[in-house]
Design a protein around this motif. Structure first.
Motif, PDB file in Angstrom:
ATOM      1  N   MET A 147       0.828  -1.199   0.000  1.00 28.03           N
ATOM      2  CA  MET A 147       0.000   0.000   0.000  1.00 28.03           C
ATOM      3  C   MET A 147       0.859   1.244   0.000  1.00 28.03           C
ATOM      4  SD  MET A 147      -1.404   0.077   3.953  1.00 28.03           S
ATOM      5  CE  MET A 147      -1.004  -1.487   4.723  1.00 28.03           C
ATOM      6  N   SER A 148       0.319   2.295  -0.564  1.00 28.67           N
ATOM      7  CA  SER A 148       0.902   3.627  -0.456  1.00 28.67           C
ATOM      8  C   SER A 148       0.076   4.296   0.637  1.00 28.67           C
ATOM      9  CB  SER A 148       0.781   4.376  -1.791  1.00 28.67           C
ATOM     10  OG  SER A 148       1.404   5.640  -1.715  1.00 28.67           O
ATOM     11  N   ALA A 149       0.526   4.152   1.873  1.00 27.75           N
ATOM     12  CA  ALA A 149      -0.335   4.349   3.039  1.00 27.75           C
ATOM     13  C   ALA A 149      -0.361   5.767   3.582  1.00 27.75           C
ATOM     14  CB  ALA A 149       0.109   3.400   4.147  1.00 27.75           C
ATOM     15  N   LEU A 150      -1.447   6.045   4.317  1.00 31.68           N
ATOM     16  CA  LEU A 150      -1.515   7.215   5.169  1.00 31.68           C
ATOM     17  C   LEU A 150      -0.878   6.831   6.499  1.00 31.68           C
ATOM     18  CD1 LEU A 150      -5.231   8.333   4.631  1.00 31.68           C
ATOM     19  CD2 LEU A 150      -3.199   9.330   3.572  1.00 31.68           C
ATOM     20  N   GLN A 151       0.051   7.635   6.973  1.00 34.22           N
ATOM     21  CA  GLN A 151       0.671   7.367   8.273  1.00 34.22           C
ATOM     22  C   GLN A 151       0.007   8.254   9.324  1.00 34.22           C
ATOM     23  OE1 GLN A 151       4.992   7.668   8.417  1.00 34.22           O
ATOM     24  NE2 GLN A 151       4.912   8.278  10.568  1.00 34.22           N
ATOM     25  N   THR A 152      -0.314   7.675  10.470  1.00 39.60           N
ATOM     26  CA  THR A 152      -0.950   8.436  11.545  1.00 39.60           C
ATOM     27  C   THR A 152      -0.335   8.066  12.885  1.00 39.60           C
ATOM     28  OG1 THR A 152      -3.049   8.946  12.646  1.00 39.60           O
ATOM     29  CG2 THR A 152      -2.766   6.705  11.818  1.00 39.60           C
ATOM     30  N   ASP A 153      -0.365   9.029  13.820  1.00 37.80           N
ATOM     31  CA  ASP A 153       0.110   8.723  15.162  1.00 37.80           C
ATOM     32  C   ASP A 153      -1.042   8.400  16.107  1.00 37.80           C
ATOM     33  OD1 ASP A 153      -0.988  11.237  15.487  1.00 37.80           O
ATOM     34  OD2 ASP A 153       0.684  12.048  16.639  1.00 37.80           O
ATOM     35  N   ALA A 154      -2.265   8.327  15.574  1.00 33.23           N
ATOM     36  CA  ALA A 154      -3.381   7.860  16.404  1.00 33.23           C
ATOM     37  C   ALA A 154      -3.051   6.456  16.880  1.00 33.23           C
ATOM     38  CB  ALA A 154      -4.683   7.860  15.602  1.00 33.23           C
ATOM     39  N   SER A 155      -3.314   6.171  18.139  1.00 33.56           N
ATOM     40  CA  SER A 155      -2.949   4.881  18.703  1.00 33.56           C
ATOM     41  C   SER A 155      -3.705   3.747  18.013  1.00 33.56           C
ATOM     42  CB  SER A 155      -3.250   4.865  20.210  1.00 33.56           C
ATOM     43  OG  SER A 155      -2.867   3.645  20.776  1.00 33.56           O
ATOM     44  N   ILE A 156      -2.956   2.859  17.369  1.00 32.79           N
ATOM     45  CA  ILE A 156      -3.514   1.702  16.678  1.00 32.79           C
ATOM     46  C   ILE A 156      -2.815   0.464  17.206  1.00 32.79           C
ATOM     47  CG2 ILE A 156      -3.777   0.547  14.452  1.00 32.79           C
ATOM     48  CD1 ILE A 156      -3.847   3.290  13.138  1.00 32.79           C
ATOM     49  N   ASN A 157      -3.577  -0.537  17.576  1.00 33.90           N
ATOM     50  CA  ASN A 157      -3.044  -1.752  18.166  1.00 33.90           C
ATOM     51  C   ASN A 157      -3.710  -2.975  17.538  1.00 33.90           C
ATOM     52  OD1 ASN A 157      -1.180  -1.079  20.563  1.00 33.90           O
ATOM     53  ND2 ASN A 157      -2.894   0.312  20.885  1.00 33.90           N
ATOM     54  N   PRO A 158      -3.220  -4.174  17.850  1.00 33.99           N
ATOM     55  CA  PRO A 158      -3.881  -5.375  17.347  1.00 33.99           C
ATOM     56  C   PRO A 158      -5.359  -5.351  17.677  1.00 33.99           C
ATOM     57  CG  PRO A 158      -1.797  -5.945  18.332  1.00 33.99           C
ATOM     58  CD  PRO A 158      -2.017  -4.497  18.626  1.00 33.99           C
ATOM     59  N   SER A 163       1.237   0.033  20.169  1.00 33.94           N
ATOM     60  CA  SER A 163       1.453   1.209  19.338  1.00 33.94           C
ATOM     61  C   SER A 163       2.601   2.066  19.853  1.00 33.94           C
ATOM     62  CB  SER A 163       0.173   2.052  19.305  1.00 33.94           C
ATOM     63  OG  SER A 163       0.414   3.292  18.664  1.00 33.94           O
ATOM     64  N   ILE A 164       3.405   2.579  18.933  1.00 35.36           N
ATOM     65  CA  ILE A 164       4.417   3.571  19.271  1.00 35.36           C
ATOM     66  C   ILE A 164       4.172   4.846  18.464  1.00 35.36           C
ATOM     67  CG2 ILE A 164       6.165   1.887  19.905  1.00 35.36           C
ATOM     68  CD1 ILE A 164       7.446   2.372  17.135  1.00 35.36           C
ATOM     69  N   GLY A 165       2.953   4.974  17.970  1.00 35.08           N
ATOM     70  CA  GLY A 165       2.609   6.184  17.229  1.00 35.08           C
ATOM     71  C   GLY A 165       2.921   6.134  15.753  1.00 35.08           C
ATOM     72  N   LEU A 166       3.195   4.946  15.222  1.00 35.06           N
ATOM     73  CA  LEU A 166       3.440   4.787  13.795  1.00 35.06           C
ATOM     74  C   LEU A 166       2.422   3.798  13.242  1.00 35.06           C
ATOM     75  CD1 LEU A 166       7.342   4.600  13.652  1.00 35.06           C
ATOM     76  CD2 LEU A 166       5.901   6.455  12.835  1.00 35.06           C
ATOM     77  N   GLY A 167       1.287   4.325  12.816  1.00 34.75           N
ATOM     78  CA  GLY A 167       0.226   3.497  12.263  1.00 34.75           C
ATOM     79  C   GLY A 167       0.046   3.790  10.785  1.00 34.75           C
ATOM     80  N   PHE A 168      -0.468   2.819  10.055  1.00 30.40           N
ATOM     81  CA  PHE A 168      -0.634   2.966   8.617  1.00 30.40           C
ATOM     82  C   PHE A 168      -2.037   2.538   8.190  1.00 30.40           C
ATOM     83  CE2 PHE A 168       3.779   2.153   9.609  1.00 30.40           C
ATOM     84  CZ  PHE A 168       4.423   3.223   8.986  1.00 30.40           C
ATOM     85  N   ALA A 169      -2.626   3.328   7.317  1.00 29.88           N
ATOM     86  CA  ALA A 169      -3.990   3.069   6.857  1.00 29.88           C
ATOM     87  C   ALA A 169      -4.035   3.053   5.333  1.00 29.88           C
ATOM     88  CB  ALA A 169      -4.941   4.137   7.393  1.00 29.88           C
TER      89      ALA A 169
END
Length: 483
Positions: A312-323, A359-365
Motif C-alpha cells: 500500500m501507499s499508506a496514510l501514516q498516523t500517530d493515532a494509537s492503533i493496536n492489534p 502502538s508507538i505512534g506509527l500506524g498505517f492506513a
C-alpha cells in the motif's frame, strides 16, 4: 480471547537507527511484477516490511501472469533493520508480527497468548484494589473532618446532558460508533482472531481488512457485533490479499444501517486531525486520536504465516492503533472515512508473553479512495482487480529505483510480450525511478503506487537505461483475482 488482526508494522532491528522520514517501504520477495508476481531467484529477497495481520495476510502482485503466485515467505519472518531506509509494517491480529525490511535478523517464534492476558488482568485488579483503598480512606477522613458545613459545589449538568458541538472528537465518535463493528473470524478448526469493520452501505456490506477475515474465507465462522451489543452472523463476499481489503455481508441485516460517509483521501494533508475506531486487544469500540503524520508511505505487509504480501501507499498516523484496530475506520475531523487502519510499526518483537507489541505512534492506513474502488469490485464480482505494468521487478532493498529483472518467475519473460511495459518500450535491466510525479525508490514502492491506480489508467514512467534517463507513456493492464 484471541487477539486481533491489526496490521502492525514490524520494528527495525533494535540496533538500527530510525529510518528517515522519506525512507522507502520494505522490500519483498526478490523479483515481482508490480501488480504481478515476483521474479525467479531469491525466494523472498530481503524480507518485505511485513505487516502483522490478524488472521491472514495480503499478497504482492497484480496480474494473471504465468509467473503468479509468488514464492512463499520464510516460515519465520525476519526482522529487518532499516539500514537507513524503509518502513516495516504489520497487520495486527491473531497472526504473528511481521518484519521490517533491511538487514535480516531472525524473529523468535511467538509465545502463547496467556502471558499478556494475565498481566493485564493483574494490573486491572491492582488498580481496582488501590482505588477501593483510596476511596475508603477518603471517606473516613472526610467523615472525621466534617464539621457540618460543606464547601462542595455541584455541576448544574451531568456529563450525559452536555451537548457536544459538531466537529469535536466526542461528537464525531458518537456519530461513527453505531456504524462500526467488532469482527470475530475463526476457521473450521477454531483458530481465528478479532478485528474491526465499518458499515459500507445499507445492504449490509461491511468493509474490513483481508487479514481480519482470512480464517473464515473457506468455510469458517464469521460474526459482527455492533456497539449496542447486537450480533449478526456474516459471510465473506470477496477478499483481496494484495490490497488487504475484504467485504463481508451481514445475514439478516437490520434495515436501519447507517453507512459511514467516505471522504477523499487525496485531499488529506499532513497535520490533519484523525480519529481511529477499533477493538485493540479485544477492547471493542475504542476511540483514539492523532494527526496525519505523512502520506504515500510505501508499506509492504505480511502476517508471517506464509501468506503473500500486500502493498500500500499508506496514510501514516500517530493515532494509537493496536492489534484489533485492523479494518477499522480512520476518520477526519468531520467524521468522514479517509482510510482503513491496517498496520503499525513496532519496536518490539513481542512482549507480555503474546508475541505482539503495541502502538508507538506509527500506524498505517489504506487510503479510502483505493479501498472504495476495491470494495466496489468485490461487491460487484467477488474478485479483486489489480492494475499491472506487465514486468517483473526486483524487490531487493535499494534506494535507486525498481529494476526490471533479467529473468521472470519460473523462467518466464521478465517483460510480458505484448503487455503494457513491452508496448511502452521497457526492457530488462531498466530501472524505473518515477511514476508520474511520484519518486520510485524500490520495487515495493512501485507496486504500491501502481495499485493506487485502476486498469486502463495512463501513467508516465521515468526510467534509466545505460546511465541515461528516459520517459515513456504506459497504459496499465489488469489482473483479476489473487491467484
Amino acid at each position: 480471547m484471541s487477539t486481533e488482526n491489526e496490521g502492525t508494522a514490524v520494528p527495525p532491528a533494535p540496533s538500527a537507527p530510525p529510518p528517515p522520514a522519506d525512507a522507502p517501504a520494505a522490500s519483498a520477495p526478490q523479483g515481482a511484477h508490480p501488480g504481478s508476481a515476483p521474479a525467479a531467484g531469491d525466494p523472498y529477497g530481503p524480507p518485505a516490511a511485513q505487516a502483522h495481520h490478524d488472521a491472514g495476510a495480503g499478497e504482492s502482485s497484480s496480474a494473471p501472469d504465468p509467473s503468479w503466485p509468488p514464492p512463499p515467505p520464510p516460515s519465520t519472518p525476519a526482522y529487518g533493520g532499516d539500514g537507513g531506509a524503509g518502513h516495516g509494517a504489520a497487520g495486527h491480529g491473531g497472526g504473528g508480527w511481521g518484519a521490517g525490511w533491511g538487514t535480516t535478523h531472525q524473529q523468535p517464534a511467538p509465545k502463547n497468548g496467556r502471558g499478556r492476558g494475565g498481566l493485564v488482568a493483574a494490573v486491572l485488579v491492582a488498580a481496582l484494589v488501590a482505588g477501593g483503598l483510596g476511596g475508603g480512606l477518603g471517606y473516613t477522613l472526610a467523615r472525621e473532618n466534617d464539621s457540618g458545613g460543606s464547601t462542595t459545589v455541584s455541576s448544574a449538568t451531568s456529563g450525559g446532558n452536555v451537548k457536544r458541538d459538531p466537529g469535536t472528537v466526542a461528537a464525531v465518535a458518537a456519530a461513527a460508533l453505531p456504524s462500526t463493528v467488532t469482527i470475530e473470524a475463526a476457521s473450521s478448526s477454531g483458530e481465528g482472531g478479532t478485528g474491526t469493520g465499518f458499515v459500507f452501505d445499507k445492504q449490509g456490506h461491511i468493509v474490513t481488512n483481508n487479514h481480519v477475515v482470512a480464517d473464515a474465507v473457506d468455510g469458517g465462522n464469521l460474526s459482527a457485533t455492533f456497539p449496542n451489543g447486537k450480533k449478526y452472523e456474516a459471510e465473506v463476499v470477496g477478499n483481496a490479499q494484495g490490497y488487504d481489503v475484504a467485504v463481508i455481508k451481514l445475514k439478516n441485516a437490520p434495515s436501519d444501517l447507517k453507512p459511514l460517509t467516505l471522504g477523499n483521501s487525496d485531499d488529506v494533508a499532513v497535520g490533519d486531525s484523525t480519529i481511529a475506531i477499533g477493538a485493540p486487544f479485544g477492547l471493542s469500540n475504542t476511540v483514539t486520536t492523532g494527526i496525519i503524520s505523512a502520506k504515500n508511505r510505501p508499506v509492504a505487509s505480511s502476517d508471517g504465516t506464509g501468506s503473500k504480501a500486500s502493498y500500500m501507499s499508506a496514510l501514516q498516523t500517530d493515532a494509537s492503533i493496536n492489534p484489533g484496530n485492523s479494518g477499522g475506520p480512520l476518520l477526519d475531523a468531520q467524521g468522514n472515512v479517509i482510510g482503513i487502519n491496517s498496520a503499525i510499526q513496532s519496536t518490539s518483537n513481542g512482549g507480555f508473553g503474546t508475541g505482539q507489541a503495541g502502538s508507538i505512534g506509527l500506524g498505517f492506513a489504506i487510503p479510502i479512495n483505493q479501498a472504495k474502488y476495491v470494495a466496489q469490485e468485490l461487491i460487484r464480482t467477488g474478485k479483486p482487480v489489480y492494475a499491472k505494468i506487465g514486468a517483473s521487478v526486483s524487490l531487493e532493498d535499494t534506494t535507486n529505483g525498481a529494476k526490471i529483472t533479467e529473468q521472470g518467475v519460473g523462467g518466464t519473460e521478465p517483460v510480458d510480450p505484448g503487455g503494457p511495459a513491452d508496448k511502452a518500450g521497457l526492457k530488462p535491466g531498466d530501472v524505473i525511478t518515477k511514476l508520474d510525479d511520484r519518486v520510485i525508490d524500490s520495487g515495493p514502492t512501485l507496486i504500491g503506487e501502481i495499485w493506487t491506480h485502476k486498469p486502463g489508467d495512463e501513467v508516465t514512467i521515468t526510467y534509466e537505461r545505460g546511465g541515461k534517463e528516459h520517459t515513456t507513456e504506459l497504459t496499465l493492464g489488469s489482473r483479476v483475482g489473487d491467484s
